[in-house]
Design an enzyme around this catalytic site. Structure first.
Site, PDB file in Angstrom:
ATOM      1  N   ASP A  14       0.839  -1.203   0.000  1.00  0.00           N
ATOM      2  CA  ASP A  14       0.000   0.000   0.000  1.00  0.00           C
ATOM      3  C   ASP A  14       0.874   1.254   0.000  1.00  0.00           C
ATOM      4  O   ASP A  14       1.990   1.235   0.518  1.00  0.00           O
ATOM      5  CB  ASP A  14      -0.926  -0.031   1.226  1.00  0.00           C
ATOM      6  N   GLY A  17       0.071   5.379  -4.464  1.00  0.00           N
ATOM      7  CA  GLY A  17      -0.519   6.650  -4.875  1.00  0.00           C
ATOM      8  C   GLY A  17       0.071   7.808  -4.082  1.00  0.00           C
ATOM      9  O   GLY A  17       0.475   8.828  -4.650  1.00  0.00           O
ATOM     10  N   HIS A  31       2.576   3.243  -9.034  1.00  0.00           N
ATOM     11  CA  HIS A  31       2.339   1.824  -9.343  1.00  0.00           C
ATOM     12  C   HIS A  31       3.524   1.233 -10.112  1.00  0.00           C
ATOM     13  O   HIS A  31       3.923   0.090  -9.873  1.00  0.00           O
ATOM     14  CB  HIS A  31       1.045   1.656 -10.144  1.00  0.00           C
ATOM     15  N   LEU A 126      10.451 -21.341  -4.887  1.00  0.00           N
ATOM     16  CA  LEU A 126       9.544 -20.402  -4.197  1.00  0.00           C
ATOM     17  C   LEU A 126       8.272 -20.342  -5.022  1.00  0.00           C
ATOM     18  O   LEU A 126       8.324 -20.461  -6.243  1.00  0.00           O
ATOM     19  CB  LEU A 126      10.187 -19.005  -4.168  1.00  0.00           C
TER      20      LEU A 126
HETATM   21  C1  IPE Z   1      -5.532  -2.810  -0.361  1.00  0.00           C
HETATM   22  O1  IPE Z   1      -5.153  -1.482  -0.545  1.00  0.00           O
HETATM   23  C2  IPE Z   1      -5.558  -3.529  -1.661  1.00  0.00           C
HETATM   24  C3  IPE Z   1      -4.246  -3.727  -2.294  1.00  0.00           C
HETATM   25  C4  IPE Z   1      -3.099  -3.426  -1.772  1.00  0.00           C
HETATM   26  C5  IPE Z   1      -4.293  -4.343  -3.591  1.00  0.00           C
HETATM   27  P1  IPE Z   1      -6.233  -0.318  -0.706  1.00  0.00           P
HETATM   28  O2  IPE Z   1      -5.471   0.961  -0.758  1.00  0.00           O
HETATM   29  O3  IPE Z   1      -7.140  -0.611  -1.824  1.00  0.00           O
HETATM   30  O4  IPE Z   1      -7.059  -0.454   0.653  1.00  0.00           O
HETATM   31  P2  IPE Z   1      -7.928   0.592   1.490  1.00  0.00           P
HETATM   32  O5  IPE Z   1      -8.976   1.124   0.558  1.00  0.00           O
HETATM   33  O6  IPE Z   1      -7.001   1.670   1.936  1.00  0.00           O
HETATM   34  O7  IPE Z   1      -8.454  -0.187   2.636  1.00  0.00           O
HETATM   35  C1  IPE Z   2      -1.501   0.130  -3.445  1.00  0.00           C
HETATM   36  O1  IPE Z   2      -1.269   1.501  -3.457  1.00  0.00           O
HETATM   37  C2  IPE Z   2      -1.701  -0.440  -4.829  1.00  0.00           C
HETATM   38  C3  IPE Z   2      -3.083  -0.875  -5.105  1.00  0.00           C
HETATM   39  C4  IPE Z   2      -4.066  -0.895  -4.255  1.00  0.00           C
HETATM   40  C5  IPE Z   2      -3.353  -1.304  -6.475  1.00  0.00           C
HETATM   41  P1  IPE Z   2      -2.460   2.540  -3.488  1.00  0.00           P
HETATM   42  O2  IPE Z   2      -2.788   2.838  -4.907  1.00  0.00           O
HETATM   43  O3  IPE Z   2      -3.591   2.083  -2.647  1.00  0.00           O
HETATM   44  O4  IPE Z   2      -1.777   3.802  -2.819  1.00  0.00           O
HETATM   45  P2  IPE Z   2      -2.434   4.840  -1.818  1.00  0.00           P
HETATM   46  O5  IPE Z   2      -2.985   4.056  -0.668  1.00  0.00           O
HETATM   47  O6  IPE Z   2      -3.508   5.555  -2.581  1.00  0.00           O
HETATM   48  O7  IPE Z   2      -1.313   5.735  -1.420  1.00  0.00           O
HETATM   49 MG    MG Z   3      -4.083   2.339  -0.708  1.00  0.00          MG
END
Ligand code: IPE
Ligand code: IPE
Ligand code: MG
Length: 228
Positions: A14, A17, A31, A126
């Site tokens: 996570d 973004g 990403h 793995l």
């Molecule tokens: C969880 O992250 C899903 C993935 C890492 C693929 P999100 O960013 O989508 O989760 P929430 O919305 O913060 O819970």
């Molecule tokens: C995790 O990063 C990747 C996916 C969920 C695909 P995010 O895209 O959720 O990044 P943030 O949480 O918005 O920073």
């Molecule tokens: Mg996220």
């Protein structure tokens, strides 16, 4: 105290973004940077003697709520990642597997996923599992429905475990990056006795050195599983 062994690691990647936004860049840059980290962490896991499986949460059943442009970008990135990764999988003897409902993806992407699974199926060092259009509740619901369809009217825990897409082993350690402390519908069944580790690091900044420190912490933990 003997050290605790880490066989199956799971990671909620996570913060892609936010990483990009902090740099004044489009979220897609986060990403892209994040995909590079998957590669590095997988290589680390394949060189680690204890780790047999690593599961990455790459796209949740809730991530369709994002703008179409971002979703489309993630799909293209996944296709490109798998195409480039095949060489690494073969060189490092890594098996690739997907969990989640990939039948909602384009036919071309489904083929890429199935072909990569097929071409790496005999690799043994793995297993790298990518959770793609994955939801823990969806996985459990599908498992129960498949058991009902097979004629069962009473289910044991073992029945449900073996009908899941991820029957091979429970998760020993779950790491979530970016400071969020929630499961977000990840492996609900398989996490019942996992250890958790939350780090503030955003996924594109995560690296093998930090993972090594987290594993050192994990190895000191005393997992009691309800005993004493
Ligand atoms: C969880 O992250 C899903 C993935 C890492 C693929 P999100 O960013 O989508 O989760 P929430 O919305 O913060 O819970
Ligand atoms: C995790 O990063 C990747 C996916 C969920 C695909 P995010 O895209 O959720 O990044 P943030 O949480 O918005 O920073
Ligand atoms: Mg996220």
């Amino acid at each position: 105290m003997p050290k605790t062994h880490l066989k199956h690691l799971a990671i909620i990647m996570d913060g892609n973004g936010r990483w990009a936004e902090q740099r004044g860049q489009n979220r897609t840059k986060g990403h892209e940077a994040g995909a590079e980290v998957i590669r590095d962490i997988t290589t680390f896991c394949s060189n680690h003697t204890d780790i047999k499986s690593v599961t990455f949460y790459a796209f949740s059943t809730e991530n369709w709520k994002r703008p179409k442009l971002e979703v489309d970008f993630l799909m293209r990135l996944l296709d490109r990642y798998l195409k480039n990764e095949l060489k690494t999988y073969q060189e490092q003897n890594i098996r690739f597997q997907a969990i989640g409902n990939i039948d909602e993806f384009s036919k071309a992407l489904q083929n890429r996923i199935r072909e990569t699974e097929e071409q790496t199926r005999n690799n043994t060092n793995l297993t790298q599992i990518l959770a793609l259009n994955y939801g823990g509740r969806a996985e459990i619901t599908q498992a129960v429905n498949s058991l009902i369809d097979s004629g069962k009217t009473h289910l044991s825990e073992a029945d449900i475990s073996s009908a899941l897409q991820t029957p091979y082993s429970d998760i020993d350690l779950l790491i979530r990056t970016s400071g969020e402390e929630r499961i977000s519908n990840f492996l609900l069944w398989q996490l019942s006795y996992s250890e958790f580790y939350f780090t503030q690091t955003l996924w594109p900044d995560f690296n093998a050195e930090e993972l090594n420190e987290i594993i050192d912490d994990f190895e000191q933990r005393n997992r009691r599983f309800g005993g004493i």
